[in-house]
Design an enzyme around this catalytic site. Sequence first.
Site, PDB file in Angstrom:
ATOM      1  CG  ASP A   1      -0.188  -0.356   2.491  1.00  0.00           C
ATOM      2  OD1 ASP A   1       0.970   0.084   2.665  1.00  0.00           O
ATOM      3  OD2 ASP A   1      -0.741  -1.083   3.334  1.00  0.00           O
TER       4      ASP A   1
ATOM      5  CG  ASP B   1       0.702   4.168   4.326  1.00  0.00           C
ATOM      6  OD1 ASP B   1      -0.509   4.025   4.076  1.00  0.00           O
ATOM      7  OD2 ASP B   1       1.397   3.281   4.832  1.00  0.00           O
TER       8      ASP B   1
ATOM      9  CG  ASP C   1       7.955   0.975  12.955  1.00  0.00           C
ATOM     10  OD1 ASP C   1       8.376   1.605  11.963  1.00  0.00           O
ATOM     11  OD2 ASP C   1       7.169   0.010  12.858  1.00  0.00           O
TER      12      ASP C   1
HETATM   13  P1  ATP Z   1       3.854  -3.180   5.322  1.00  0.00           P
HETATM   14  O1  ATP Z   1       2.778  -2.280   4.773  1.00  0.00           O
HETATM   15  O2  ATP Z   1       4.792  -3.731   4.326  1.00  0.00           O
HETATM   16  O3  ATP Z   1       3.306  -4.221   6.222  1.00  0.00           O
HETATM   17  P2  ATP Z   1       4.710  -0.788   6.662  1.00  0.00           P
HETATM   18  O4  ATP Z   1       6.052  -0.416   7.229  1.00  0.00           O
HETATM   19  O5  ATP Z   1       4.178   0.042   5.553  1.00  0.00           O
HETATM   20  O6  ATP Z   1       4.790  -2.312   6.269  1.00  0.00           O
HETATM   21  P3  ATP Z   1       2.325  -0.113   8.004  1.00  0.00           P
HETATM   22  O7  ATP Z   1       1.650  -0.833   9.123  1.00  0.00           O
HETATM   23  O8  ATP Z   1       1.663  -0.013   6.677  1.00  0.00           O
HETATM   24  O9  ATP Z   1       3.724  -0.810   7.858  1.00  0.00           O
HETATM   25  O10 ATP Z   1       2.684   1.333   8.555  1.00  0.00           O
HETATM   26  C1  ATP Z   1       3.148   2.398   7.732  1.00  0.00           C
HETATM   27  C2  ATP Z   1       4.216   3.190   8.461  1.00  0.00           C
HETATM   28  O11 ATP Z   1       3.681   3.758   9.669  1.00  0.00           O
HETATM   29  C3  ATP Z   1       5.416   2.381   8.914  1.00  0.00           C
HETATM   30  O12 ATP Z   1       6.359   2.211   7.902  1.00  0.00           O
HETATM   31  C4  ATP Z   1       5.938   3.205  10.062  1.00  0.00           C
HETATM   32  O13 ATP Z   1       6.648   4.331   9.598  1.00  0.00           O
HETATM   33  C5  ATP Z   1       4.665   3.694  10.710  1.00  0.00           C
HETATM   34  N1  ATP Z   1       4.156   2.787  11.759  1.00  0.00           N
HETATM   35  C6  ATP Z   1       3.195   1.849  11.645  1.00  0.00           C
HETATM   36  N2  ATP Z   1       2.986   1.222  12.811  1.00  0.00           N
HETATM   37  C7  ATP Z   1       3.823   1.781  13.707  1.00  0.00           C
HETATM   38  C8  ATP Z   1       4.068   1.600  15.102  1.00  0.00           C
HETATM   39  N3  ATP Z   1       3.408   0.676  15.789  1.00  0.00           N
HETATM   40  N4  ATP Z   1       4.993   2.394  15.702  1.00  0.00           N
HETATM   41  C9  ATP Z   1       5.653   3.328  14.989  1.00  0.00           C
HETATM   42  N5  ATP Z   1       5.486   3.554  13.688  1.00  0.00           N
HETATM   43  C10 ATP Z   1       4.572   2.796  13.039  1.00  0.00           C
HETATM   44 MG    MG Z   2       2.305  -0.123   4.594  1.00  0.00          MG
END
Ligand code: ATP
Ligand code: MG
Length: 496
Positions: A74, A76, A193
């Site tokens: 996705d 963001d 994170d």
């Molecule tokens: P994927 O979509 O591949 O599972 P992602 O890193 O994009 O991994 P998401 O859950 O979509 O994970 O979150 C988007 C972004 O928001 C992350 O890359 C991070 O920067 C931030 N984020 C999400 N969850 C947390 C958290 N629990 N603590 C801190 N930052 C977070």
């Molecule tokens: Mg993501």
Amino acid sequence: MLKPIELNLNSPAAPLQAPATTARIIPRSDHTISRSGISPNALRVLYRLREGGFQAFLVGGCVRDLLLGIEPKDFDVATDALPEEVRKLFRNCRLIGRRFRLAHVYFGRDIIEVATFRAATAPSPGQDPLPDADPDAEEDEESQIEREDAELAEPADAAVFADADTERLFDKTGRIIYDNVYGTVDEDVWRRDFTANALYYNIADFSLWDYVGGAEDIAARRLRLIGDPDTRYREDPVRMLRAARFEAKLGFDLDPATAEPLARLRGRLADVPPARLFDETLKLFLNGCGVRSLEVLRRRGLLAALLPTVDAYLESDRGASAEALLVRGLANTDRRVSDGKAVTPSFLFALLLYGPIARLIEAAPPERWHDTATILDACDRAVRDAQKHVLIPRRFSLGLREMFALQPRLEHPRGRRALRVLEHPRFRAAYDLLLLRAQAGLAPPERADWWKRLQEVAPAEREPMLDALGGEAAPRPPGARHGARRRRRPRSAGPV
Ligand code: ATP
Ligand code: MG
């Protein structure tokens, strides 16, 4: 699958503890992210924000994945536009969430999530976690607001502390429950994170903004928490599962300081709402890397905190067959995900809970192992134990019950009734479970073959197959290997 990334990194990495007020800007010529890899809808959102006079960045996992040559799940977007301002720019936009107000811009079924930068100082105790960028897709806005209201009023963790300076609300564990304090990009970054998840792709000139050395860490395939690891895990224990997920999915090494607290702090997962752990469990096991996620969770001691009964069974002397079933089932699931086929939480939980359910069935007297009541009771108790940590929504536990209840009828089909089993809405899932059981040595392989043939042959050829069915067999324990001769209590073949 992963392309090596090319980055031109001349300046030293930004320090992690003290927030950098300026980003290292990596110009377009020094990185590999091309607009052709970005979803056209995400680009539309970025450009519209920019034309509206706002800053607009891609952020998080999509930037990381683009650098690694992986297709992002996705996209963001982060911006300095306030949620209301975002809404004014897009007709196809809804604001969601009360605790963390976000804008969703809809393009048919595709949703681009737009988050306004939030203010945060250097990571410090009690600081808030970011919301999941991926809120439960099945929850509509109304029920989400209802749930959030209920959580705000929740008596269990009722003590709500307001921080007068930031207007944030915390529960008594330091978990933030309300945060709509907006800020700038250089404040937003400290709430992310891992360094690899904290790169910003600027649509104004296609440069990357890196405040935390994330580009270097991606190049070194290293997962490193921003800030003090102990503090960051305590303020949001789900980050421990996210570390395991990214280790599994990306094959990154955990930085020693990021890995060290896991064994010590894993108990904190008990403070996380079970609904959130359900979401994370699906992300761990249904993201196409389920086998590796299981391996990492066990190696890091996290499965014991997430699903203790599952971990205990796998570690017990009877665990080998249940492990074979689980690993094979996850490998099939991984394959289905990569083929773009549907996967279901019911099946996942049937795989995970196979061992605990077998243990509970075997606690009953052998003559009751075939009884539907025994099997359903074991399923309900195993689900209840798991739910102390991970929510399993009812529609999925119902599916799991049916899959298990059908196992004796699959292992011992009786005459014409076998045809009715074939028409059962849950037949396919139950048959897949039987197949896995047979492959793991937990059911007779010839019976799985028989059902395969029954599905394939013309209706006229079914009759002789049904007529040839033998009589009833004695029950055998569902957790025991089929045909194991050297058991203390040898048993004849029998179903769950
Ligand atoms: P994927 O979509 O591949 O599972 P992602 O890193 O994009 O991994 P998401 O859950 O979509 O994970 O979150 C988007 C972004 O928001 C992350 O890359 C991070 O920067 C931030 N984020 C999400 N969850 C947390 C958290 N629990 N603590 C801190 N930052 C977070
Ligand atoms: Mg993501």
